[in-house]
Design an enzyme around this catalytic site. Structure first.
Site, PDB file in Angstrom:
ATOM      1  CE1 TYR A  98      -3.996  -2.334   5.427  1.00 18.02           C
ATOM      2  CE2 TYR A  98      -3.285  -0.013   4.930  1.00 18.02           C
ATOM      3  CZ  TYR A  98      -3.843  -1.263   4.507  1.00 18.02           C
ATOM      4  OH  TYR A  98      -3.936  -1.557   3.322  1.00 18.02           O
TER       5      TYR A  98
ATOM      6  CB  SER B 182      -0.940  -0.026   1.212  1.00 19.55           C
ATOM      7  OG  SER B 182      -1.604   1.361   1.511  1.00 19.55           O
TER       8      SER B 182
HETATM    9  P1  NDP Z   1     -11.254  -6.389   0.390  1.00 19.35           P
HETATM   10  O1  NDP Z   1     -11.626  -6.357   1.703  1.00 19.35           O
HETATM   11  O2  NDP Z   1     -12.251  -6.201  -0.689  1.00 19.35           O
HETATM   12  O3  NDP Z   1     -10.380  -7.813   0.011  1.00 19.35           O
HETATM   13  C1  NDP Z   1      -9.570  -8.338   0.900  1.00 19.35           C
HETATM   14  C2  NDP Z   1      -9.584  -9.758   0.374  1.00 19.35           C
HETATM   15  O4  NDP Z   1      -8.593 -10.550   1.345  1.00 19.35           O
HETATM   16  C3  NDP Z   1     -10.675 -10.554   0.392  1.00 19.35           C
HETATM   17  O5  NDP Z   1     -10.767 -11.602  -0.585  1.00 19.35           O
HETATM   18  C4  NDP Z   1     -10.724 -11.361   1.832  1.00 19.35           C
HETATM   19  O6  NDP Z   1     -11.236 -12.575   1.548  1.00 19.35           O
HETATM   20  C5  NDP Z   1      -9.160 -11.505   2.063  1.00 19.35           C
HETATM   21  N1  NDP Z   1      -8.910 -12.074   3.312  1.00 19.35           N
HETATM   22  C6  NDP Z   1      -9.013 -11.497   4.526  1.00 19.35           C
HETATM   23  N2  NDP Z   1      -8.419 -12.041   5.499  1.00 19.35           N
HETATM   24  C7  NDP Z   1      -8.046 -13.317   4.965  1.00 19.35           C
HETATM   25  C8  NDP Z   1      -7.677 -14.428   5.408  1.00 19.35           C
HETATM   26  N3  NDP Z   1      -7.344 -14.567   7.040  1.00 19.35           N
HETATM   27  N4  NDP Z   1      -7.378 -15.525   4.593  1.00 19.35           N
HETATM   28  C9  NDP Z   1      -7.698 -15.327   3.084  1.00 19.35           C
HETATM   29  N5  NDP Z   1      -8.063 -14.355   2.606  1.00 19.35           N
HETATM   30  C10 NDP Z   1      -8.358 -13.171   3.519  1.00 19.35           C
HETATM   31  O7  NDP Z   1     -10.079  -5.277   0.030  1.00 19.35           O
HETATM   32  P2  NDP Z   1      -8.971  -4.898  -1.117  1.00 19.35           P
HETATM   33  O8  NDP Z   1      -9.383  -5.766  -2.432  1.00 19.35           O
HETATM   34  O9  NDP Z   1      -9.077  -3.493  -0.912  1.00 19.35           O
HETATM   35  O10 NDP Z   1      -7.655  -5.515  -0.359  1.00 19.35           O
HETATM   36  C11 NDP Z   1      -6.677  -6.290  -1.227  1.00 19.35           C
HETATM   37  C12 NDP Z   1      -5.143  -5.755  -0.659  1.00 19.35           C
HETATM   38  O11 NDP Z   1      -5.373  -4.606  -0.966  1.00 19.35           O
HETATM   39  C13 NDP Z   1      -5.054  -5.738   0.764  1.00 19.35           C
HETATM   40  O12 NDP Z   1      -3.698  -6.263   1.213  1.00 19.35           O
HETATM   41  C14 NDP Z   1      -5.146  -4.224   0.801  1.00 19.35           C
HETATM   42  O13 NDP Z   1      -4.260  -3.893   2.306  1.00 19.35           O
HETATM   43  C15 NDP Z   1      -4.683  -3.735  -0.089  1.00 19.35           C
HETATM   44  N6  NDP Z   1      -4.972  -2.248  -0.405  1.00 19.35           N
HETATM   45  C16 NDP Z   1      -5.915  -1.900  -0.529  1.00 19.35           C
HETATM   46  C17 NDP Z   1      -6.183  -0.473  -0.687  1.00 19.35           C
HETATM   47  C18 NDP Z   1      -7.612   0.084  -0.719  1.00 19.35           C
HETATM   48  O14 NDP Z   1      -7.807   1.515  -0.764  1.00 19.35           O
HETATM   49  N7  NDP Z   1      -8.795  -0.667  -0.906  1.00 19.35           N
HETATM   50  C19 NDP Z   1      -5.256   0.577  -0.712  1.00 19.35           C
HETATM   51  C20 NDP Z   1      -3.923  -0.250  -0.673  1.00 19.35           C
HETATM   52  C21 NDP Z   1      -3.850  -1.378  -0.629  1.00 19.35           C
HETATM   53  P3  NDP Z   1     -12.280 -13.506   2.659  1.00 19.35           P
HETATM   54  O15 NDP Z   1     -13.018 -12.439   3.493  1.00 19.35           O
HETATM   55  O16 NDP Z   1     -13.263 -14.203   1.939  1.00 19.35           O
HETATM   56  O17 NDP Z   1     -11.267 -14.500   3.270  1.00 19.35           O
END
Ligand code: NDP
Length: 241
Positions: free
Chosen positions: A147, A134
């Protein structure tokens, strides 16, 4: 059956991971999609795709899923360590179990994925590991202390493991997005912080879409193996911090 290589995506049940699944599938890759919400993975209904209910904090679950996919599609050539959680709060008031969860998912989850696939990639002298960090891994933001701590760890560990893997022709790439419209914020429990974040987001006009990030992930992967784009930092044009 596709003649392209297997791509593994963690956290593919929503947001950036889901968008990455779609663009890599469109590009012809067989996929292994991992997340806890199996129904959301299966609903994507992508061809040549195995969906597995996996918690990235559990290395054995990742390993079993990768073995299953490799038996069907051949060796994994790309791992996209995307799963992550953002639980915003202040150091004196936030429930410390939320910090533990962020450390476990955002740092250990990434390391677990690397541990499962890196030895094989080094042996084959081919492979790419993309870690979704990020802009919060490069600078700090209010209420983001832990975070930011997890994401700066992703930056640091990626850069060092990249150096260790470089002579084996394995690429490590950091993806560092700014604000993207996804479900990420919805897990923060402090309602006032959520409201403040939404107001900040509105100042940007249009946040990034998950597809914008997914397209840059695909772009980096599609470069010739000799080209390692070490980091892609992308944010909404109006994001001034
Ligand atoms: P979402 O919340 O839409 O997606 C997060 C994903 O992570 C989901 O598919 C969730 O699946 C999965 N996840 C969470 N915990 C677990 C776990 N214990 N095991 C397996 N899967 C897990 O958010 P984003 O798409 O935004 O996030 C994706 C990445 O991008 C993250 O690393 C986030 O930090 C990063 N990011 C996002 C930004 C933003 O503004 N949105 C900015 C910068 C970085 P499930 O719950 O089904 O397990």
């Amino acid at each position: 059956m596709s003649n392209k290589s297997l791509v593994v995506i963690t956290g593919a049940s929503s947001g950036i991971g889901e968008a990455a699944a779609k663009v890599f599938s469109q590009a012809g890759h067989p996929l292994l999609l991992l997340a806890r919400r199996l129904d959301r993975l299966e609903a994507l209904n992508l061809p040549n795709t195995i969906c597995e209910k996996v918690d990235v904090t559990n290395r054995d679950e990742i390993k079993a899923a990768v073995e299953k996919a490799e038996n069907k599609f051949g060796p994994v050539d790309c791992l996209i360590n995307n799963a992550g959680v953002m639980l915003l709060g202040l150091a004196d008031t936030q429930d410390p179990t939320e910090w533990e969860r962020m450390v476990q998912v955002n740092i250990m989850g990434v390391l677990n994925g690397i541990h499962v696939v890196l030895a094989g990639m080094k042996q084959r002298r081919h492979g790419t590991i993309m870690n979704v960090s990020s802009v919060a891994g490069r600078k700090t933001y209010p209420n983001h202390s832990v975070y930011c701590g997890t994401k700066s760890s992703v930056h640091a560990l990626t850069e060092q493991i990249r150096e260790e893997a470089a002579s084996f022709d394995v690429r490590f790439i950091i993806i560092a997005p700014g604000v993207v419209e996804t479900e990420l914020l919805s897990h923060t429990t402090a309602k006032d912080i959520v409201e403040g974040y939404k107001e900040w987001k509105e100042t940007m006009g249009q946040p990034l879409e998950s597809e914008d990030v997914a397209n840059s992930i695909l772009f980096a992967y599609q470069q010739p193996q000799r080209v390692c784009i070490r980091e892609i930092v992308l944010c909404p044009t109006r994001q001034n911090k």
